[in-house]
Design a protein around this motif. Structure first.
Motif, PDB file in Angstrom:
ATOM      1  N   ARG A   1      10.320 -14.715 -41.429  1.00  0.00           N
ATOM      2  CA  ARG A   1      10.678 -13.532 -40.649  1.00  0.00           C
ATOM      3  C   ARG A   1      10.128 -13.594 -39.231  1.00  0.00           C
ATOM      4  O   ARG A   1       9.834 -12.580 -38.610  1.00  0.00           O
ATOM      5  N   TYR A   2       9.987 -14.813 -38.715  1.00  0.00           N
ATOM      6  CA  TYR A   2       9.393 -14.968 -37.382  1.00  0.00           C
ATOM      7  C   TYR A   2      10.194 -15.937 -36.515  1.00  0.00           C
ATOM      8  O   TYR A   2       9.677 -16.506 -35.562  1.00  0.00           O
TER       9      TYR A   2
ATOM     10  N   SER B   1      -0.665  -9.825 -44.869  1.00  0.00           N
ATOM     11  CA  SER B   1       0.608 -10.375 -44.400  1.00  0.00           C
ATOM     12  C   SER B   1       0.948 -11.698 -45.093  1.00  0.00           C
ATOM     13  O   SER B   1       1.858 -12.413 -44.668  1.00  0.00           O
TER      14      SER B   1
ATOM     15  N   LYS C   1       4.486 -12.849 -45.953  1.00  0.00           N
ATOM     16  CA  LYS C   1       5.382 -13.243 -44.863  1.00  0.00           C
ATOM     17  C   LYS C   1       4.996 -14.576 -44.241  1.00  0.00           C
ATOM     18  O   LYS C   1       5.770 -15.141 -43.466  1.00  0.00           O
TER      19      LYS C   1
ATOM     20  N   SER D   1       0.813  -6.586 -40.151  1.00  0.00           N
ATOM     21  CA  SER D   1       2.080  -6.730 -39.422  1.00  0.00           C
ATOM     22  C   SER D   1       2.288  -8.116 -38.829  1.00  0.00           C
ATOM     23  O   SER D   1       3.205  -8.309 -38.036  1.00  0.00           O
TER      24      SER D   1
ATOM     25  N   GLU E   1       5.864 -11.143 -38.299  1.00  0.00           N
ATOM     26  CA  GLU E   1       6.994 -10.218 -38.420  1.00  0.00           C
ATOM     27  C   GLU E   1       7.676 -10.059 -37.065  1.00  0.00           C
ATOM     28  O   GLU E   1       7.064  -9.598 -36.099  1.00  0.00           O
ATOM     29  N   ASP E   2       8.956 -10.436 -36.991  1.00  0.00           N
ATOM     30  CA  ASP E   2       9.716 -10.332 -35.745  1.00  0.00           C
ATOM     31  C   ASP E   2       9.866  -8.899 -35.246  1.00  0.00           C
ATOM     32  O   ASP E   2       9.826  -8.639 -34.043  1.00  0.00           O
ATOM     33  N   SER E   3      10.082  -7.976 -36.167  1.00  0.00           N
ATOM     34  CA  SER E   3      10.453  -6.617 -35.771  1.00  0.00           C
ATOM     35  C   SER E   3       9.350  -5.875 -35.023  1.00  0.00           C
ATOM     36  O   SER E   3       9.586  -4.803 -34.482  1.00  0.00           O
TER      37      SER E   3
ATOM     38  N   GLU F   1      14.445  -1.859 -40.177  1.00  0.00           N
ATOM     39  CA  GLU F   1      13.446  -2.635 -40.911  1.00  0.00           C
ATOM     40  C   GLU F   1      13.812  -2.785 -42.380  1.00  0.00           C
ATOM     41  O   GLU F   1      13.766  -3.875 -42.949  1.00  0.00           O
TER      42      GLU F   1
ATOM     43  N   GLU G   1      14.823  -6.270 -44.419  1.00  0.00           N
ATOM     44  CA  GLU G   1      14.213  -6.763 -45.650  1.00  0.00           C
ATOM     45  C   GLU G   1      15.265  -6.948 -46.730  1.00  0.00           C
ATOM     46  O   GLU G   1      15.247  -7.899 -47.501  1.00  0.00           O
TER      47      GLU G   1
END
Length: 463
Positions: free
Chosen positions: A81-82, A205, A208, A424, A427-429, A438, A442
């Motif tokens: 997710r990055y 985290s 992720k 967090s 995490e791209d968001s 968000e 997911e």
């Protein structure tokens, strides 16, 4: 998920605008074209237009540039997710670093008439410096804000230029492919920054900090670009003729041997004998790192293959056994494993360079000795002294990287840069507009995972 602390509405624009305005002013005052770029100076004497250095160096520059923006950028997209941040922040800090590196390297390596002269060779050198910053970026990937990364780039480029000046100008060190100046410096600088920025509750985290099928495929794009263009990287600024030819050849064989040993060790160290994509993405490149210093020397294809073979073994063992120890015992959370790809192979390359330099003789190099080792001459230092200088240079580089990383790490730790919370990270968001909200994001990821591993009849049901 964005909160007040991580909101980049003002922090990032202010940082980018201030840095770029300063750069523009400094370029206006200090920078001008070199003699092969300036219209008046180039046409002042009689020569063929094709004698311009552009035609010798630009193909290598293109390859190095691709490595910096595509190779390094996509290599870091393994996090599930990055991906936006891996490629996007790589793009951002590289664009800053190459400008600042032009100034810093020009300042330390000699200004003519109070001006920094730029051409295709200065572009290559700036990219080399940028590569060192991107190596450090890999160590802190997913745990830092874009403002922190810009701050790191400014300080690291400056320290890189100082270290490079000490080695290449003061000590007369030979390091064509940058095993020391680029890889060792960047890796240990980044590791020290990661140590200072240690997050004891990063487990929040942890889910992720992993890959999925398609993210590993994207990362392999970066690997293949780096692998293919590494001979150009190591040979980009070596002397024309046999030096450049030999450097590319040595790197070519080192990478090939490294790839075979990487696949072998990956299967050997797995309980079920299956290959680990992390090893293939990274350790297969270690041969290029390890051949950096000695690449222009008479290492021979045989010697290059031994270097690459050992580099692959060392790198895989590092990923398998050493990285967990670094995190649990030394509190170094190395996201990309830069210690295994750049750190240990960089040190190995420096040692190989020192040994190879100490064995240099007139009988082996002939008249080419003065090209490879300008300081080793009838009235200069001996080959064994050059080997000693190479070893001392490794110690200087490690010292500069560790002390510099420590200081810059504490600067980056100040609570003003909008760093993500422990929960967090990766995490791209946090910093990007991600398609969908968000929860939708997911949901999309979980659907992709399910579809990737579902049986055909189950996929039909999903659709």
């Amino acid at each position: 998920m964005t909160d007040t602390n991580t909101n980049m509405r003002l922090k990032l624009p202010i940082t980018c605008f201030i840095l770029e305005i300063i750069l523009i002013i400094l370029f206006g005052v200090l920078v001008e074209y070199d003699k092969e770029t300036d219209a008046k100076k180039w046409h002042h004497s009689n020569h063929s237009e094709y004698d311009n250095d552009f035609y010798y160096r630009y193909p290598s520059f293109q390859d190095v540039h691709v490595m910096i923006f595509i190779g390094f950028g996509f290599l870091m997209t393994f996090l599930q997710r990055y991906g936006f941040s891996s490629v996007g922040f790589n793009f951002l800090i590289a664009a800053l670093a190459l400008q600042w590196a032009t100034l810093m390297q020009g300042f330390f390596h000699g200004m003519q008439g109070g001006k920094i002269h730029v051409g295709v060779e200065s572009m290559i050198n700036a990219d080399f410096c940028t590569g060192s910053v991107l190596i450090s970026f890999g160590a802190v990937l997913g745990k830092t804000s874009p403002v922190q990364l810009l701050v790191m780039a400014v300080f690291e480029v400056t320290l890189f230029a100082v270290n490079e000046f000490i080695l290449l100008s003061l000590l007369g060190t030979r390091d064509a492919g940058g095993s020391m100046t680029i890889h060792t410096f960047g890796a240990y600088f980044g590791l020290m920054v990661a140590r200072v920025l240690y997050r004891p509750e990063l487990d929040k985290s942890k889910h992720k900090n992993s890959s999925v099928y398609h993210s590993d495929m994207f990362a392999m794009i970066g690997t293949l670009y780096l692998w293919m263009f590494w001979p150009s990287f190591n040979s980009a600024i070596t002397a024309h003729g046999d030096d450049q030819h030999r450097t590319a050849l040595n790197t070519y064989y080192s990478l090939a041997a490294c790839t075979l040993s990487t696949y072998a060790m990956s299967a050997l160290t797995a309980d079920d004998g299956k290959l680990d994509m992390v090893h293939i993405q990274n350790a297969a490149l270690a041969g290029g790192v390890a051949a950096g210093t000695a690449g222009e020397m008479m290492l021979t294809p045989f010697g290059s293959m031994i270097v690459g073979f050992l580099a692959g073994i060392i790198s895989v063992l590092g990923y398998k056994y050493l990285s967990p120890i670094l995190e649990s015992k030394l509190k170094i959370q190395d996201t990309c494993g830069v210690h295994n790809l750049h750190g240990m192979p960089g040190v190995m390359g420096a040692i190989v360079g020192a040994v190879t330099a100490s064995l240099a003789t007139k009988e082996i190099y002939g008249d080419g000795l003065k090209d490879v080792f300008p300081m080793v001459a009838p009235d200069g230092r001996s080959a064994s002294s050059q080997g000693g200088i190479q070893a001392i240079s490794l110690a200087v580089t490690l010292g500069m990287a560790l002390v510099g990383g420590l200081l810059v790490g504490f600067i980056m730790k100040l609570p003003i840069y909008g760093a993500p919370s422990d929960a967090s990270c990766f995490e791209d968001s946090i910093y990007w507009e991600v398609p969908g909200d968000e929860e939708g994001h997911e949901g999309q990821l979980s659907t992709v995972k399910t579809e990737e591993f579902a049986k055909p009849e189950e996929t039909e049901k999903l659709n």
